[in-house]
Structures are given as structure tokens and as C-alpha cells.
Scaffold this active site. Structure first.
Site, PDB file in Angstrom:
ATOM      1  N   LYS A 208       0.782  -1.092  -0.053  1.00 12.97           N
ATOM      2  CA  LYS A 208       0.107  -0.161   0.015  1.00 12.97           C
ATOM      3  C   LYS A 208       0.919   1.356  -0.003  1.00 12.97           C
ATOM      4  O   LYS A 208       0.585   2.116  -0.572  1.00 12.97           O
ATOM      5  CB  LYS A 208      -0.799   0.013   1.202  1.00 12.97           C
ATOM      6  N   GLU A 214      10.695  -4.624   4.430  1.00  9.15           N
ATOM      7  CA  GLU A 214      10.563  -6.097   4.175  1.00  9.15           C
ATOM      8  C   GLU A 214      10.484  -6.325   2.719  1.00  9.15           C
ATOM      9  O   GLU A 214      10.904  -7.062   1.841  1.00  9.15           O
ATOM     10  CB  GLU A 214       9.678  -6.862   5.059  1.00  9.15           C
ATOM     11  N   GLY A 269      -4.954  -2.419   5.382  1.00  8.89           N
ATOM     12  CA  GLY A 269      -4.104  -3.517   4.847  1.00  8.89           C
ATOM     13  C   GLY A 269      -4.684  -4.725   5.117  1.00  8.89           C
ATOM     14  O   GLY A 269      -5.127  -5.637   4.195  1.00  8.89           O
ATOM     15  N   ARG A 270      -5.218  -4.907   6.317  1.00  2.00           N
ATOM     16  CA  ARG A 270      -5.910  -6.331   6.657  1.00  2.00           C
ATOM     17  C   ARG A 270      -7.225  -6.439   6.045  1.00  2.00           C
ATOM     18  O   ARG A 270      -8.059  -7.440   6.357  1.00  2.00           O
ATOM     19  CB  ARG A 270      -5.838  -6.458   8.108  1.00  2.00           C
ATOM     20  N   GLU A 355      -5.046  -7.473  15.139  1.00  3.40           N
ATOM     21  CA  GLU A 355      -4.493  -5.989  14.738  1.00  3.40           C
ATOM     22  C   GLU A 355      -5.563  -4.970  14.808  1.00  3.40           C
ATOM     23  O   GLU A 355      -5.385  -3.734  15.059  1.00  3.40           O
ATOM     24  CB  GLU A 355      -3.832  -6.176  13.343  1.00  3.40           C
ATOM     25  N   HIS A 386      -5.413 -34.157  17.285  1.00  2.00           N
ATOM     26  CA  HIS A 386      -4.132 -34.947  17.876  1.00  2.00           C
ATOM     27  C   HIS A 386      -3.085 -34.304  18.405  1.00  2.00           C
ATOM     28  O   HIS A 386      -1.993 -34.677  18.578  1.00  2.00           O
ATOM     29  CB  HIS A 386      -3.683 -36.020  16.443  1.00  2.00           C
ATOM     30  N   LYS A 506       9.184  -1.319  14.080  1.00  2.00           N
ATOM     31  CA  LYS A 506       9.645  -0.798  12.784  1.00  2.00           C
ATOM     32  C   LYS A 506      10.727   0.430  13.045  1.00  2.00           C
ATOM     33  O   LYS A 506      11.880   0.194  12.479  1.00  2.00           O
ATOM     34  CB  LYS A 506       8.674  -0.295  11.683  1.00  2.00           C
TER      35      LYS A 506
HETATM   36  C1  G6Q Z   1      -2.653  -4.134   8.004  1.00  2.00           C
HETATM   37  C2  G6Q Z   1      -1.218  -3.389   8.498  1.00  2.00           C
HETATM   38  C3  G6Q Z   1      -0.309  -4.171   7.814  1.00  2.00           C
HETATM   39  C4  G6Q Z   1       0.262  -3.608   6.423  1.00  2.00           C
HETATM   40  C5  G6Q Z   1       1.689  -4.343   6.239  1.00  2.00           C
HETATM   41  C6  G6Q Z   1       2.181  -4.054   4.851  1.00  2.00           C
HETATM   42  O1  G6Q Z   1      -3.762  -3.799   8.246  1.00  2.00           O
HETATM   43  O2  G6Q Z   1      -1.435  -1.980   8.149  1.00  2.00           O
HETATM   44  O3  G6Q Z   1      -0.140  -5.509   8.161  1.00  2.00           O
HETATM   45  O4  G6Q Z   1      -0.462  -4.269   5.586  1.00  2.00           O
HETATM   46  O5  G6Q Z   1       2.699  -3.497   7.136  1.00  2.00           O
HETATM   47  O6  G6Q Z   1       2.064  -2.606   4.651  1.00  2.00           O
HETATM   48  P1  G6Q Z   1       2.498  -2.243   3.015  1.00  2.00           P
HETATM   49  O7  G6Q Z   1       1.041  -2.743   2.237  1.00  2.00           O
HETATM   50  O8  G6Q Z   1       2.256  -0.644   3.089  1.00  2.00           O
HETATM   51  O9  G6Q Z   1       3.520  -2.709   2.543  1.00  2.00           O
END
Ligand code: G6Q
Length: 545
Positions: A208, A214, A269-270, A355, A386, A506
Site C-alpha cells: 500500500k 521487508e 491493509g488487513r 491487529e 491429535h 519498525k
Molecule cells: C494491516 C497493516 C499491515 C500492513 C503491512 C504492509 O492492516 O497495516 O499489516 O498491511 O505493514 O504494509 P504495506 O502494504 O504498506 O507494505
């Protein structure tokens, strides 16, 4: 109008008294008193049947919980979310994932813009691209057809795509290979590409912000790998596309924005697997099936928006989760899909729930004086049985469980599916009713083992049952959990759409990176962190100052 603080709401107080009264009563008793309970405490919508009768609740509990929802202004908060209000208070933005699945031709104007038209314009762009890749019209730099797709992203830009790919693998283009790289650990990237031919591989960089370390680290390694394999910098154009809201950073990375699929700051994001972040899903299952997935989400959205609270699946599940958390003191919830294709669902739901609702202050920034989101975890059935189910049955903690089952298998194979399903029903039954001392004795159990074999029961469960796993059903199931999370967050009066807790780690890591690599850095941390860095440097032969 802001509701009064949670613990001062009349329904909350009534629930506290009610919990004292019924909280310790046994499910055996509830079922004995009301033999029809299992046919009454159930609800159904968008192809999902919810049996919530095996919770430690009565009709009065549901009445008080729905009253709590009213006193918490749930209907207005829900409508505010659906209309694009800034329900994500701490980031001052909308949480409008429901617009991602509104049908073509409908409209939702937010700040003068028809967001549904924008959503469908991106969906059309995705469909066009997916069709070209799937048909072989879009080729790689050397003219070879794309056979491999690697999504690079993390968190919300990874967990949804992985979960959806695994869930819908049955419907996917089997000649194509899909991989997902998220961890900054190089092992992840290296293992993902080790058997792939770069000439046939497409990378989707999903981020996003396009600023996540990463993802960018993996994206740079992917570009280096591709250029090394194909021997030409120009190859990037045909092998990299981006999914992002950030045009500038995508351009700076070297991806032509013609090959960028956009979304908006109002998609968290989620909550993004049904946005362009789902490009890998669309490549796997095709645009039509992706449309079915969206229709499934929308069906549950409509149900959440329109159904009475007493018949509303997300509201009921959310309210029962609040009951279990705040009045029965349950701090974790298990999610057990009895469908192998849903093996990544617990990990996905972990982010969605934890989250969203792992928050310590209310919307106005005041520390809460009650518990918020529980820990979610799980494994597909029957494997968990199990392993850790022992603790569910006989441990000292009460852990509510959501079981997810299907009437039909995508692979009818002998007796497999009936055996699997029998376990769903049997586990929920055993957790609820347990096994009494006299029942154990009746089995002829030796006296010294009787106590060990007693199962207290009275463990709350929900059972979700659907016909068969389809893209539509998956959409409805995810929307069910999204809105259940929203219901819980609304009762707790927290911001379910921010994630400030993720930011600290971070920032700290950014400080430490040069301390691992620079010559003779001065370490200014606590003694434990300093010693760990020194040990790391020593093991790497870098020396310490
Ligand atoms: C989700 C969070 C988080 C995010 C990641 C990746 O709700 O905001 O999990 O999706 O940190 O972020 P980017 O899509 O910006 O790389």
C-alpha cells in the site's frame, strides 16, 4: 452522540449481574431445560449456518447483549462505516472496504467522488491484465508465456493473498505456479524462486505504502535475480507489476505506472484482499470467479447492514465474543476450519482480529478499564485434535472455539468427508457436554483413572456450516469475521482500523541495522540489547568496540 463509558451503560451492568447468575451454569443444564435450544439458537445468512447454541448463554443473555449493541450505537457506527465516515479516528480516514465489493452500477459518493466507479475501473484493469497473462498474450521479456506468479508483500499485503490462493486453489489455473514471499529473511525469497525460470516469472510487488522495508528488500532482490537470470535491465518492464497507493515510489522503483494497480487510503491493509491486493487471486482463479468472491463479500455486507441484530450473524458472533471475553474471562479463541483448503485462514484471522482489536485506549484516547481483543489462533481439523485439543477439553482455561465445516467436499473420496465432518460435530458436542464421573465409571474405567478421564465440558463453541467451499462462500465468510470484529470494536469503543502498535518495532529496527553492520558503532541500548548486538557481531566476525 457518544455513548456513556462502556462499564456505565445499563446493559453492561445488567450483563455483569446476569453473568454472576448464569456464568457458571452448565451447558448440559441449558440443553436439558430447553431440548429445542439447538434449533432455536441458530441463524443463517449468505449460505452460512451458525449454531451458537453451545455458548454459555440464555435468551436473556442475547437480549442484554443486543441491548448493549443499541446502547453502544452499533447501528449508527455501522452506517457511518458504510457511508464513508471517518471511523478510523486516529488516522482520520474512512474504512470503506465494503465499497470494494459494491456491484457495478451502484454508487457511493465520498467527498464528491463516486468510489464504486473507481473500484470498478481498477477491477476492469485487473481483469484485462489477468486475462492477458492467463491467455498467454502478455509474455515475458524473452517472449515466453508467464507460468509463475510471485506476490511480494507482507502483513495485509500478504496474508489475504496467500489465504485466498490456498482457499481457492481448487478453482485456480493449475498450469500456473503461485508463490508468496513476505519475510525479510532471505530464506523466504530464495526458496520461493529456486526452481523458477525467470523468463516465465511475474513479480507482483504488493505494498500500500511502497515503503515497507521487508517488501522493498525482497523486491530489490527479485529485480537483481531477474536481471541476473535474463541478462538485461529492460526485462523488469515485463516481469514486474505493482499494487500500491503510492505512484511516486512505484515509479522510483522502476515500475511503469501503466503496470500499477491502485487502491485508496480508505482500504486498510488487513481489509484489502478484495482490492487490487487480490491481483494474485484474480490471476489464479480468473476475473469471473474473483467477481463471485466479491459477490459473497457483498451478500454478507448487506446482511450485516439490514438484518435485525437478533438474526444478524456478524452481530451475534461479535456480541458472543464480547460475552466470552468480558463476562466469562476468556482470553483466547480457537478457529478450527475443517477444510484443508482453509489451512491459512487462522493466520489470516489472527491479523484481522488481533491487529484490529488489540487496543488499549478508547476512540477518545482514554485508557480502557475492561479487556479488549482476545488472542486468536488455530489449525485445520482434524490435525489439531491429535495435538492441542487436549488442553481445550481438559486444561484449566476455558477457550471458546469457532468450528468451520462444510456439507460437501471438493474432492469426494470414499468416506473421507463424512469422517471429517463427524469430527466437527463430535468435538463441539464433547466440548459442550464433556463426560461425567458416572459416565466414565459406566465405561468400566479402573477407579484410579476415573478422575483423569472426566471431562468437565461447558466449553463454548460456535459451529459454522456451509455447503461447499466456493469463491462466493469464502467472500461471505471473510466478511462475516470482518463485521464481527467491527461489532466487538464498536462495543469496546476502540479504533479497529489503526495499528500503531506495529510501528514501534519498525522504528527501533531501523536504528539497530547500522549497529550490526558499521565499523565500531557506539551502542546506547540497555545492557541486554547491547550484549545481544555484541554477540551477533562477534559471531559474524565483525568485532565490538
Ligand atoms: C494491516 C497493516 C499491515 C500492513 C503491512 C504492509 O492492516 O497495516 O499489516 O498491511 O505493514 O504494509 P504495506 O502494504 O504498506 O507494505
Amino acid at each position: 452522540m457518544t455513548p456513556p463509558p462502556l462499564r456505565q451503560r445499563p446493559a453492561w451492568r445488567a450483563l455483569e449481574a446476569h453473568a454472576d447468575e448464569i456464568g457458571r451454569r452448565h451447558l448440559r443444564e441449558f440443553f436439558e431445560q430447553d431440548p429445542d435450544r439447538g434449533r432455536r439458537l441458530r441463524a443463517q445468512a449468505a449460505g452460512i449456518y451458525l449454531d451458537y447454541s453451545k455458548n454459555r448463554i440464555t435468551d436473556e443473555t442475547i437480549r442484554l447483549l443486543t441491548q448493549l449493541a443499541v446502547e453502544s450505537d452499533l447501528a449508527n457506527r455501522r452506517d457511518e462505516m458504510f457511508s464513508g465516515g471517518h471511523v478510523n479516528v486516529s488516522e482520520d480516514r474512512a474504512a470503506l472496504h465494503v465499497a470494494l465489493r459494491m456491484p457495478r452500477g451502484t454508487s457511493l459518493i465520498v467527498d464528491g467522488v463516486d468510489v464504486v466507479a473507481e473500484v470498478h475501473s481498477v477491477l476492469d484493469q485487473m481483469a484485462d491484465f489477468s486475462t492477458r497473462v492467463r491467455s498467454g498474450e502478455w509474455t515475458g521479456h524473452t517472449g515466453r508465456v508467464i507460468k509463475n506468479v510471485v506476490n511480494i508483500g507482507i502483513g495485509g499485503s500478504d496474508l489475504g493473498p496467500v489465504m485466498a490462493y490456498e482457499a481457492l486453489r481448487f478453482y485456480s489455473r493449475r498450469e500456473m505456479t503461485f508463490r508468496f514471499v513476505s519475510n525479510v529473511d532471505g530464506d523466504d525469497f530464495v526458496e520461493a524462486v529456486r526452481d523458477l525460470d525467470a523468463a516465465e516469472t511475474l513479480f507482483i510487488i504488493s505494498s500500500k505504502t511502497f515503503g515497507t522495508v521487508e517488501t522493498l528488500t525482497n523486491a530489490h532482490s527479485a529485480r537483481a535475480w531477474l536481471i541476473e537470470q535474463l541478462g538485461d535491465d529492460a526485462a523488469v518492464a515485463k516481469h514486474f507489476v505493482a499494487v500500491s497507493t503510492n505512484h511516486e515510489k512505484v515509479t522510483a522503483f522502476g515500475i511503469d505506472t501503466a503496470n500499477m494497480f491502485g487502491f485508496w487510503d480508505w482500504v486498510g491493509g488487513r481489509y484489502s484482499m478484495d482490492s487490487a491486493i487480490g491481483l494474485s487471486t484474480m490471476l489464479a482463479i480468473g476475473p469471473d470467479a474473483f467477481g463471485e468472491l466479491l459477490a459473497g463479500f457483498h451478500a454478507m455486507d448487506q446482511h450485516f447492514r439490514l438484518a435485525l441484530f437478533e438474526e444478524n450473524l456478524p452481530v451475534l458472533m461479535g456480541l458472543i465474543a464480547v460475552w466470552n471475553r468480558n463476562f466469562l474471562g476468556c482470553s483466547t479463541v480457537g478457529v478450527m476450519p475443517y477444510e484443508q483448503y482453509l489451512k491459512r485462514l487462522p493466520a489470516y484471522l489472527q491479523q484481522l482480529t488481533m491487529e484490529s482489536n488489540g487496543k488499549h485506549v478508547s476512540l477518545d484516547g482514554i485508557a480502557v478499564d475492561y479487556q479488549t481483543g482476545p488472542v486468536y489462533w488455530g489449525e485445520p481439523g482434524t490435525n489439531g485434535q491429535h495435538s492441542f485439543y487436549q488442553l481445550l477439553h481438559q486444561g484449566t482455561s476455558i477457550i471458546p472455539v469457532d468450528f468451520i465445516g462444510f456439507a460437501r467436499s471438493l474432492h469426494p473420496l470414499g468416506e473421507h468427508h463424512d469422517l471429517l465432518s463427524a469430527n466437527v460435530f463430535a468435538q463441539a458436542e464433547a466440548l459442550a457436554f464433556g463426560k461425567t464421573e458416572s459416565e466414565v465409571r459406566r465405561d468400566g474405567t479402573a477407579e484410579h483413572v476415573v478422575a483423569h478421564r472426566v471431562m468437565e465440558g461447558n466449553r463454548p463453541t460456535n459451529v459454522l456450516l456451509a455447503d461447499v467451499l466456493t469463491p462466493t462462500l469464502l467472500g461471505s465468510l471473510i466478511a462475516l469475521y470482518e463485521h464481527s470484529v467491527f461489532t466487538q470494536g464498536t462495543i469496546w469503543g476502540i479504533d479497529s482500523f489503526d495499528q500503531w502498535g506495529v510501528e514501534l518495532g519498525k522504528a527501533l529496527a531501523t536504528v539497530i541495522v547500522p549497529e550490526l553492520t558499521d565499523d565500531a558503532p557506539t551502542l546506547g541500548h540497555d545492557s541486554s540489547t547491547n550484549a545481544l548486538i555484541e554477540q551477533y557481531r562477534t559471531l559474524n566476525g565483525r568485532g565490538v568496540s
